[in-house]
Design a protein around this motif. Structure first.
Motif, short mmCIF file in Angstrom:
data_model
loop_
_atom_site.label_atom_id
_atom_site.label_comp_id
_atom_site.label_asym_id
_atom_site.label_seq_id
_atom_site.Cartn_x
_atom_site.Cartn_y
_atom_site.Cartn_z
N ALA A 17 1.10 -1.51 -0.76
CA ALA A 17 -0.25 0.16 -0.02
C ALA A 17 1.00 1.33 0.27
O ALA A 17 1.78 1.18 0.33
N LEU A 34 -3.34 -0.31 8.11
CA LEU A 34 -2.81 -1.04 6.32
C LEU A 34 -1.63 -2.25 7.25
O LEU A 34 -1.84 -3.43 6.35
N THR A 94 -2.90 -1.12 -3.57
CA THR A 94 -3.57 0.14 -3.10
C THR A 94 -2.61 1.20 -2.31
O THR A 94 -1.42 1.45 -2.62
N VAL A 96 -3.58 5.70 -1.09
CA VAL A 96 -4.87 5.98 -0.22
C VAL A 96 -4.15 7.36 -0.56
O VAL A 96 -2.65 7.98 0.17
N GLY A 143 -6.24 -3.56 -8.50
CA GLY A 143 -6.13 -3.19 -7.45
C GLY A 143 -7.32 -1.46 -7.13
O GLY A 143 -8.53 -1.21 -7.64
N CYS A 144 -6.60 -1.02 -5.41
CA CYS A 144 -8.08 0.50 -5.38
C CYS A 144 -7.30 1.28 -5.12
O CYS A 144 -5.98 1.11 -5.01
N ILE A 145 -8.00 2.38 -5.38
CA ILE A 145 -7.50 3.68 -5.15
C ILE A 145 -8.89 4.29 -3.93
O ILE A 145 -9.72 4.23 -4.14
N CYS A 188 -11.54 2.59 -7.45
CA CYS A 188 -11.55 3.73 -6.66
C CYS A 188 -13.05 4.49 -5.85
O CYS A 188 -14.22 4.80 -6.97
N ALA A 245 -10.50 -0.03 0.99
CA ALA A 245 -8.78 -1.17 0.30
C ALA A 245 -9.57 -2.57 0.51
O ALA A 245 -7.98 -3.15 -0.46
N SER A 246 -10.37 -3.16 1.45
CA SER A 246 -10.33 -4.29 1.74
C SER A 246 -11.27 -5.48 0.57
O SER A 246 -12.00 -5.22 -0.45
#
Length: 267
Positions: A17, A34, A94, A96, A143-145, A188, A245-246
């Motif tokens: 992350a 995290l 991730t 953030v 992925g995630c934002i 996102c 984010a999970s």
């Protein structure tokens, strides 16, 4: 870009992350939660000393963490730092976006420099970091934002035009990005805190009645109070970020999550 500390042990199987503004109140809590949940964390902040200290604390607790001094206004430095983080920690799963600044004052009192600095950090910084990270996520198709905005992004605030406008821009950018990258399996989302126990909030209080006024509201400024009758803690905001984010939020994208004790009275 400066690497502040090397990770204690970069060998791992969990995606890493990347947290901007990691040395501030909410950023610290995001990095901690995290890391606690198993992610190696890349900590980025303009404050080299603070980010060094946090990385050391996390490593002492048995986590994998590395700190970088970074000004998110510098797009080249952001790209270099993201490259360095992936080299040292592995694939970033991730991002953030926490880095932000607060500028208060009536619109007629704001200087152009104050306005531009607010947007340079709160909007350009989100763009720079998101672009650099998402380019790496797209080939991996995951992925995630999560962008930390503010409830001021959706509710007009007296004397906060620069801050509110910048946070609204960052939130809408994040949603648009989410639409563009959904086909690549990337999510996102936006977390919108209200009044939170941080130095940023305390800087807005002019006297000992600041807390009471925040909880009760200010009719003269057309501002309601906080229905839950308490401030958020940085951990409250970090918990919301960690959820988005999970895998538990695996079908959530392009959404705003208000974490403000009901202050925005969202429909």
């Amino acid at each position: 870009m400066t690497t502040v500390e090397d990770p204690a042990d970069p060998s791992h199987g969990t995606e890493a992350a990347f947290v901007t503004g990691a040395a501030g109140g909410i950023g610290v809590s995001v990095a901690q939660i995290l890391a606690e949940r198993g992610a190696p964390v890349a900590l980025a902040d303009v404050d080299a000393g603070a980010v060094r200290s946090l990385a050391a604390e996390l490593r002492a607790a048995g986590h994998v963490a590395v700190g970088y001094q970074l000004d998110v206004r510098d797009s080249e430095a952001v790209r270099d730092t993201v490259d360095k983080a992936e080299h040292e920690l592995g694939a970033l799963g991730t991002l953030v976006n926490v880095a932000g600044v607060l500028q208060v004052g009536r619109t007629t009192e704001l200087s152009e420099q104050q306005w531009r600095r607010t947007f340079a950090v709160n909007v350009d910084g989100v763009f720079h970091a998101s672009r650099a990270v998402v380019e790496r996520m797209m080939p991996r198709r995951s992925g995630c934002i999560v962008t930390v905005a503010s409830n001021a992004a959706g509710v007009p605030r007296h004397g906060m035009a620069a801050y509110a406008a910048s946070k609204a821009a960052a939130a809408q950018f994040t949603r648009c990005l989410g639409l563009e990258v959904a086909e690549h399996g990337i999510r996102c989302n936006v977390v919108c805190p209200g009044s939170t126990e941080t130095d940023m909030l305390r800087s807005m209080w002019t006297d000992e009645d600041g807390l009471r006024a925040t909880l009760d509201g200010d009719p003269a400024a057309y501002r309601v109070g906080i229905p839950l009758r308490k401030l958020a803690t940085p951990r409250d905001i970090a918990e919301a970020v960690a959820f988005l984010a999970s895998d538990a939020a695996g079908h959530i994208t392009m959404q705003d999550l208000y974490v403000d004790g009901g202050a925005a009275l969202r429909a």
